[in-house]
Design an enzyme around this catalytic site. Structure first.
Site, mmCIF file in Angstrom:
data_model
loop_
_atom_site.group_PDB
_atom_site.id
_atom_site.type_symbol
_atom_site.label_atom_id
_atom_site.label_comp_id
_atom_site.label_asym_id
_atom_site.label_seq_id
_atom_site.Cartn_x
_atom_site.Cartn_y
_atom_site.Cartn_z
ATOM 1 N N LYS A 112 0.642 -1.184 -0.085
ATOM 2 C CA LYS A 112 -0.069 0.014 -0.158
ATOM 3 C C LYS A 112 0.886 1.343 -0.003
ATOM 4 C CE LYS A 112 -2.174 -1.269 4.002
ATOM 5 N NZ LYS A 112 -1.962 -2.477 4.037
ATOM 6 N N ARG A 167 -10.198 0.330 7.563
ATOM 7 C CA ARG A 167 -10.115 -1.155 8.046
ATOM 8 C C ARG A 167 -11.125 -2.012 8.382
ATOM 9 N NH1 ARG A 167 -4.089 0.145 8.265
ATOM 10 N NH2 ARG A 167 -2.965 -2.034 8.858
ATOM 11 N N ARG A 205 11.513 -6.265 5.718
ATOM 12 C CA ARG A 205 11.235 -4.897 6.180
ATOM 13 C C ARG A 205 11.766 -4.814 7.547
ATOM 14 N NH1 ARG A 205 5.606 -2.179 5.657
ATOM 15 N NH2 ARG A 205 5.053 -3.220 7.476
ATOM 16 N N ARG A 207 10.711 -2.037 12.458
ATOM 17 C CA ARG A 207 9.177 -1.445 12.757
ATOM 18 C C ARG A 207 9.065 -2.686 13.906
ATOM 19 N NH1 ARG A 207 4.564 -0.386 8.830
ATOM 20 N NH2 ARG A 207 3.239 -1.651 10.232
ATOM 21 N N ARG A 221 -1.483 -9.844 12.909
ATOM 22 C CA ARG A 221 -1.911 -8.651 12.072
ATOM 23 C C ARG A 221 -2.633 -9.374 10.694
ATOM 24 N NH1 ARG A 221 3.481 -6.204 11.203
ATOM 25 N NH2 ARG A 221 2.488 -4.731 9.570
HETATM 26 P P1 ATP Z 1 1.731 -2.195 5.283
HETATM 27 O O1 ATP Z 1 1.954 -0.745 5.547
HETATM 28 O O2 ATP Z 1 3.035 -2.978 4.884
HETATM 29 O O3 ATP Z 1 0.687 -2.342 4.365
HETATM 30 P P2 ATP Z 1 0.265 -2.507 7.701
HETATM 31 O O4 ATP Z 1 -1.053 -2.565 6.866
HETATM 32 O O5 ATP Z 1 0.247 -3.686 8.852
HETATM 33 O O6 ATP Z 1 1.447 -2.966 6.600
HETATM 34 P P3 ATP Z 1 0.163 0.217 8.774
HETATM 35 O O7 ATP Z 1 -0.842 0.286 7.684
HETATM 36 O O8 ATP Z 1 1.262 1.000 8.827
HETATM 37 O O9 ATP Z 1 0.650 -1.213 8.307
HETATM 38 O O10 ATP Z 1 -0.368 0.107 10.131
HETATM 39 C C1 ATP Z 1 0.065 -0.546 11.456
HETATM 40 C C2 ATP Z 1 -0.744 -0.570 12.568
HETATM 41 O O11 ATP Z 1 -1.355 0.741 12.715
HETATM 42 C C3 ATP Z 1 -2.102 -1.597 12.296
HETATM 43 O O12 ATP Z 1 -1.395 -2.854 12.665
HETATM 44 C C4 ATP Z 1 -2.668 -0.765 13.434
HETATM 45 O O13 ATP Z 1 -2.609 -1.361 14.762
HETATM 46 C C5 ATP Z 1 -2.747 0.566 13.185
HETATM 47 N N1 ATP Z 1 -3.633 1.222 12.098
HETATM 48 C C6 ATP Z 1 -3.233 1.798 10.914
HETATM 49 N N2 ATP Z 1 -4.383 2.324 10.403
HETATM 50 C C7 ATP Z 1 -5.323 1.825 11.153
HETATM 51 C C8 ATP Z 1 -6.817 2.004 10.955
HETATM 52 N N3 ATP Z 1 -7.337 2.486 10.005
HETATM 53 N N4 ATP Z 1 -7.474 1.602 11.805
HETATM 54 C C9 ATP Z 1 -6.962 0.849 13.018
HETATM 55 N N5 ATP Z 1 -5.920 0.758 13.490
HETATM 56 C C10 ATP Z 1 -4.966 1.256 12.406
HETATM 57 MG MG MG Z 2 2.002 1.051 5.195
#
Ligand code: ATP
Ligand code: MG
Length: 190
Positions: A14, A89, A128, A134, A145
């Site tokens: 993403k 999400r 990563r 991270r 996750r």
């Molecule tokens: P990547 O960025 O590689 O796609 P990812 O989807 O796990 O991985 P992030 O989008 O950076 O990573 O999110 C990291 C963490 O931040 C999530 O696991 C959650 O705890 C929190 N988070 C981020 N966005 C939301 C959201 N929209 N609602 C609830 N928690 C969130």
């Molecule tokens: Mg991301």
């Protein structure tokens, strides 16, 4: 430029594709993960709350996220389009986003779904971990996750389908190939 929602499992790319799209179309970019990590780094109250959830692979509660999202959106320049990376999400977040945008005379634009096999995702996230360190990129938290993604986030793909804005892209082994398919879809719909 329309708004874009980029959607997919942890590690699906993403952030990577968002950066490419932002560079090409000069749009705004909201990565909720980056917003939260910034708050943690600055030691804010919100950061302290978020850290507990993130380190445990859980989602931050919807009410909190929806509030953060609206504030971040309103701080961006109008009329250039925004890419939403990591939001929504959950179904309540999606409903809230639709409502928040409608209240401002905007809409969700198009949704880009990234589909990548879990073995590839795990390998990327462990890699990563070495590069970026991270806190949530360790095998145990990554598995949590993935479970959270399957139970709370993946069902949203159908929600977007019903909204008529779902565009699915399946990983075929090359970032360039993905990008050319994504750009072609954006050009068609922008
Ligand atoms: P990547 O960025 O590689 O796609 P990812 O989807 O796990 O991985 P992030 O989008 O950076 O990573 O999110 C990291 C963490 O931040 C999530 O696991 C959650 O705890 C929190 N988070 C981020 N966005 C939301 C959201 N929209 N609602 C609830 N928690 C969130
Ligand atoms: Mg991301």
């Amino acid at each position: 430029m329309k708004n874009i929602i980029i959607f997919g499992a942890p590690g699906s790319g993403k952030g990577t594709y968002s950066d490419e799209i932002v560079a090409k179309y000069n749009m705004g970019h909201i990565s909720t993960g980056d917003v939260l990590r910034g708050e943690i780094k600055n030691g804010t109250e919100l950061g302290n709350i978020a850290k507990g959830y993130i380190d445990n692979g859980q989602l931050i509660p919807d009410e909190l996220m929806i509030d953060i999202l609206a504030k971040t959106y309103d701080a961006l320049p109008k009329g250039q389009g925004v890419i939403f990376d990591g939001f929504p999400r959950t179904i309540p977040q999606a409903e809230a986003l639709k409502k928040m945008l409608a209240e401002r005379g905007d809409d969700m634009g198009m949704m880009i779904e990234l589909v990548v096999g879990e073995d590839v995702l795990m390998a990327r996230l462990l890699n990563r971990a070495k590069e970026q360190g991270r806190a949530d990129d360790n095998e145990e938290t990554i598995k949590k996750r993935f479970a959270v993604y399957h139970s709370q986030t993946a069902p949203l793909a159908e929600w977007f389908e019903k909204e008529g804005i779902r565009n699915t892209f399946t990983w075929k082994g090359s970032k360039e190939l993905m990008l050319s398919e994504i750009f072609a879809a954006i050009e068609e719909q922008k």
